[in-house]
Design an enzyme around this catalytic site. Structure first.
Site, PDB file in Angstrom:
ATOM      1  N   ALA A 123       0.847  -1.128  -0.030  1.00 30.04           N
ATOM      2  CA  ALA A 123       0.014  -0.090  -0.034  1.00 30.04           C
ATOM      3  C   ALA A 123       1.164   1.273  -0.096  1.00 30.04           C
ATOM      4  O   ALA A 123       1.230   1.800   0.968  1.00 30.04           O
ATOM      5  CB  ALA A 123      -0.770  -0.034   1.162  1.00 30.04           C
ATOM      6  N   PRO A 127      -4.691   8.839  -3.092  1.00 29.24           N
ATOM      7  CA  PRO A 127      -5.511   9.657  -4.167  1.00 29.24           C
ATOM      8  C   PRO A 127      -4.744  10.747  -4.462  1.00 29.24           C
ATOM      9  O   PRO A 127      -4.707  11.279  -5.694  1.00 29.24           O
ATOM     10  CB  PRO A 127      -6.475  10.239  -3.117  1.00 29.24           C
ATOM     11  CG  PRO A 127      -6.779   9.177  -2.281  1.00 29.24           C
ATOM     12  CD  PRO A 127      -5.401   8.558  -1.839  1.00 29.24           C
ATOM     13  N   GLN A 279       1.947 -11.204 -46.953  1.00 29.68           N
ATOM     14  CA  GLN A 279       2.845 -10.645 -46.421  1.00 29.68           C
ATOM     15  C   GLN A 279       2.791  -9.379 -45.290  1.00 29.68           C
ATOM     16  O   GLN A 279       3.237  -9.253 -44.388  1.00 29.68           O
ATOM     17  CB  GLN A 279       4.157 -10.049 -47.575  1.00 29.68           C
ATOM     18  CG  GLN A 279       4.406 -11.168 -48.181  1.00 29.68           C
ATOM     19  CD  GLN A 279       5.559 -10.758 -49.185  1.00 29.68           C
ATOM     20  OE1 GLN A 279       5.544  -9.525 -49.582  1.00 29.68           O
ATOM     21  NE2 GLN A 279       6.517 -11.547 -49.576  1.00 29.68           N
ATOM     22  N   GLU A 363       3.139  -0.020 -11.008  1.00 31.01           N
ATOM     23  CA  GLU A 363       4.396  -0.365 -10.668  1.00 31.01           C
ATOM     24  C   GLU A 363       5.377   0.719 -11.200  1.00 31.01           C
ATOM     25  O   GLU A 363       6.549   0.639 -11.474  1.00 31.01           O
ATOM     26  CB  GLU A 363       4.781  -1.725 -10.766  1.00 31.01           C
ATOM     27  CG  GLU A 363       3.976  -2.632  -9.935  1.00 31.01           C
ATOM     28  CD  GLU A 363       4.758  -3.928  -9.371  1.00 31.01           C
ATOM     29  OE1 GLU A 363       6.086  -4.115  -9.660  1.00 31.01           O
ATOM     30  OE2 GLU A 363       3.997  -4.856  -9.069  1.00 31.01           O
TER      31      GLU A 363
HETATM   32  N1  COS Z   1      16.875   1.856  -4.323  1.00 31.78           N
HETATM   33  C1  COS Z   1      17.347   2.401  -3.337  1.00 31.78           C
HETATM   34  N2  COS Z   1      17.007   3.783  -3.198  1.00 31.78           N
HETATM   35  C2  COS Z   1      16.451   4.363  -4.171  1.00 31.78           C
HETATM   36  C3  COS Z   1      15.966   4.084  -5.329  1.00 31.78           C
HETATM   37  C4  COS Z   1      16.014   2.620  -5.521  1.00 31.78           C
HETATM   38  N3  COS Z   1      15.847   2.119  -6.620  1.00 31.78           N
HETATM   39  N4  COS Z   1      15.299   5.115  -5.847  1.00 31.78           N
HETATM   40  C5  COS Z   1      15.425   6.074  -5.198  1.00 31.78           C
HETATM   41  N5  COS Z   1      16.066   5.785  -4.153  1.00 31.78           N
HETATM   42  C6  COS Z   1      16.513   6.624  -2.959  1.00 31.78           C
HETATM   43  C7  COS Z   1      17.442   7.714  -3.631  1.00 31.78           C
HETATM   44  O1  COS Z   1      18.622   7.201  -3.704  1.00 31.78           O
HETATM   45  C8  COS Z   1      17.333   8.588  -2.459  1.00 31.78           C
HETATM   46  O2  COS Z   1      18.287   8.789  -1.298  1.00 31.78           O
HETATM   47  P1  COS Z   1      18.748   9.895  -0.616  1.00 31.78           P
HETATM   48  O3  COS Z   1      17.589  10.611   0.029  1.00 31.78           O
HETATM   49  O4  COS Z   1      19.554   9.125   0.539  1.00 31.78           O
HETATM   50  O5  COS Z   1      19.433  10.696  -1.684  1.00 31.78           O
HETATM   51  C9  COS Z   1      15.768   8.734  -2.103  1.00 31.78           C
HETATM   52  O6  COS Z   1      15.301   7.293  -2.357  1.00 31.78           O
HETATM   53  C10 COS Z   1      14.727   9.498  -2.657  1.00 31.78           C
HETATM   54  O7  COS Z   1      15.018   9.360  -4.108  1.00 31.78           O
HETATM   55  P2  COS Z   1      14.496  10.223  -5.115  1.00 31.78           P
HETATM   56  O8  COS Z   1      15.162  11.686  -4.939  1.00 31.78           O
HETATM   57  O9  COS Z   1      14.931   9.799  -6.579  1.00 31.78           O
HETATM   58  O10 COS Z   1      13.000  10.666  -5.097  1.00 31.78           O
HETATM   59  P3  COS Z   1      11.973  11.233  -5.879  1.00 31.78           P
HETATM   60  O11 COS Z   1      10.894  11.854  -5.064  1.00 31.78           O
HETATM   61  O12 COS Z   1      12.799  12.147  -6.957  1.00 31.78           O
HETATM   62  O13 COS Z   1      11.059  10.120  -6.736  1.00 31.78           O
HETATM   63  C11 COS Z   1      10.731   8.314  -8.367  1.00 31.78           C
HETATM   64  C12 COS Z   1      11.632   9.014  -7.380  1.00 31.78           C
HETATM   65  C13 COS Z   1       9.912   9.301  -9.269  1.00 31.78           C
HETATM   66  C14 COS Z   1      11.658   7.166  -8.809  1.00 31.78           C
HETATM   67  C15 COS Z   1       9.511   7.358  -7.410  1.00 31.78           C
HETATM   68  O14 COS Z   1       8.917   8.341  -6.732  1.00 31.78           O
HETATM   69  C16 COS Z   1       8.736   6.455  -8.171  1.00 31.78           C
HETATM   70  O15 COS Z   1       9.286   5.367  -8.349  1.00 31.78           O
HETATM   71  N6  COS Z   1       7.696   6.776  -8.361  1.00 31.78           N
HETATM   72  C17 COS Z   1       6.709   5.871  -9.135  1.00 31.78           C
HETATM   73  C18 COS Z   1       5.980   5.096  -7.873  1.00 31.78           C
HETATM   74  C19 COS Z   1       5.258   3.941  -8.451  1.00 31.78           C
HETATM   75  O16 COS Z   1       5.895   3.001  -9.067  1.00 31.78           O
HETATM   76  N7  COS Z   1       4.049   3.705  -8.050  1.00 31.78           N
HETATM   77  C20 COS Z   1       3.422   2.270  -8.344  1.00 31.78           C
HETATM   78  C21 COS Z   1       2.761   2.066  -6.911  1.00 31.78           C
HETATM   79  S1  COS Z   1       3.018   0.195  -6.546  1.00 31.78           S
HETATM   80  S2  COS Z   1       1.882  -0.444  -7.746  1.00 31.78           S
END
Ligand code: COS
Length: 382
Positions: A123, A127, A279, A363
């Site tokens: 989770a 929203p 084709q 995801e």
């Molecule tokens: N593994 C380990 N650490 C990670 C990481 C990863 N894959 N990705 C980011 N981090 C860490 C970063 O290194 C950073 O660490 P520090 O604060 O120590 O520097 C911290 O997490 C914050 O990362 P970042 O600055 O990249 O955060 P952002 O807010 O810019 O967001 C994204 C990053 C956009 C990549 C993230 O919000 C994301 O993946 N969004 C999509 C969410 C998603 O997939 N939702 C689906 C729901 S599940 S079905």
């Protein structure tokens, strides 16, 4: 590898047979009832599908990532809602505990997740916090020996049937990764309210709903890893693995769609010959085959890198971007090859066309994968 070649082949054969003999014949029933038949759930448990990625110490099979994606290539050959049930336990429903749980949390939950007795649910989304996961607002306030959770999670897979939720919550107000913690919340906890199942475009039987926390009190022992602040990074690590798993699923589904399209094209006659001999139909078959092969190679390569202990954040995002977009194109061509029949519910391609649309969104959307790929690439060159 966790399994020797012979054991792995036996497992792959068993999954392939299960998919062809039990799941594919039950696809229409699943689509109409919106429920995975209980007998099939039991068979999935017996096959060990819920515990593919959980260590044998906790009753799972402890597969490597390469082994897991190969099993998922097989599971993908049928309606994704079947996979969703077990796949959430294999992936995002259990991995927070595997990666960051305390010994007690692992011992308490992993055996039940591995056996399928307990359905796990991840989770994160809210929203107002989808792609911007760090903006989540659900709050967890410490009160003596417990935390009180308030807020709403949205589109949570398996929520209506889950026994355990990995819940990302804010334990500090600042926008930074360590303001977010993860709590393991059991279904039935007072103040945890499950919404009505969402009505969706496809994937009938893969249930999602809102999860509302209304002064939901959990013991401090529910805090993942026993410490505040590791929720965001754990989520990102969980998603690194989850994105590879979803990519493998897309490869499996594309394989099924291509197979259905080719069989139809060999059977269907127009202008006095099977349409497979034209084709322009062959071009669609060839493009689908080439893209499917590329995605399979990418997924296997990234899985092997992960098994070697290398960081695969960028590769997982590449796989997710390419495989999910690829399966969308393959589904579109499969409908096109079927012509008018492809628009009819009687043919599976119509249902899969709707089902696969989700993969470019959940995801992490394709746009989020692009962002991750670009960031990692720029980082590597600076
Ligand atoms: N593994 C380990 N650490 C990670 C990481 C990863 N894959 N990705 C980011 N981090 C860490 C970063 O290194 C950073 O660490 P520090 O604060 O120590 O520097 C911290 O997490 C914050 O990362 P970042 O600055 O990249 O955060 P952002 O807010 O810019 O967001 C994204 C990053 C956009 C990549 C993230 O919000 C994301 O993946 N969004 C999509 C969410 C998603 O997939 N939702 C689906 C729901 S599940 S079905």
């Amino acid at each position: 590898m966790a399994l020797d070649t012979e054991t792995l082949n036996l497992l792959l054969d068993a999954v392939r047979r299960f998919v062809h003999e039990r799941l594919i014949p039950a696809e229409d029933e699943l689509a109409e009832s919106g429920q995975v038949p209980p007998a099939i759930v039991n068979e999935m448990r017996e096959l060990g599908l819920f515990g593919l990625s959980i260590s044998p110490d906790f009753g799972g099979l402890g597969l490597t990532m390469e082994e897991e994606v190969r099993v998922v290539f097989e599971l993908g050959q049928t309606s994704p809602a079947f996979r969703s049930l077990a796949g959430t336990n294999i992936g995002i429903g259990s991995q927070a505990i595997v990666l960051a749980g305390t010994d007690e949390q692992r011992a308490r939950y992993l055996p039940k997740l591995a056996s399928g007795e307990l359905i796990g649910s991840f989770a994160l989304t809210e929203p107002d916090a989808g792609s911007d996961a760090m903006a989540l607002r659900l709050s967890a306030e410490r009160d003596g020996d417990s935390y009180v959770l308030n807020g709403t999670k949205r589109y949570i897979t398996n929520a209506p049937i889950a026994g355990l939720f990995s819940v990302m919550a804010r334990t500090a107000p600042e926008r930074r990764a360590n303001s977010i913690s993860c709590f393991l919340v059991e279904a039935g906890t007072p103040g945890l309210i499950i919404g009505k199942p969402d009505k969706k475009m496809g994937q009938a039987g893969a249930l999602t709903s809102d999860v509302v926390f209304d002064n939901c009190r959990v013991p401090a022992s529910a805090l993942l890893g026993g410490e505040e602040g590791n929720g965001f990074k754990t989520s990102m690590r969980v998603l690194d693995k989850g994105r590879l798993h979803i990519s493998a699923l897309c490869v499996g589904i594309a394989d099924r769609l291509l197979s259905d399209a080719v069989k139809y094209a060999m059977d269907r006659k127009q202008f006095g010959q099977p349409i497979a001999e034209f084709q322009l139909i062959q071009a669609m078959i060839a493009d689908s085959q080439a893209e499917l092969y590329a995605a399979r190679c990418m997924v296997l390569d990234a899985a092997r890198m992960r098994d070697r202990g290398e960081n695969t954040t960028m590769q997982a995002a590449c796989c997710k971007l390419f495989s999910t977009e690829m399966v969308g194109r393959v589904a579109d061509r499969a409908v096109q090859i079927h012509g008018g029949a492809g628009y009819m519910s009687e043919y599976a391609v119509e249902r899969f066309y709707r089902d696969v649309r989700l993969f470019r969104i959940f995801e992490g959307t394709s746009q989020i994968q692009q962002l991750v790929i670009a960031r990692e690439t720029i980082k590597a060159h600076s």
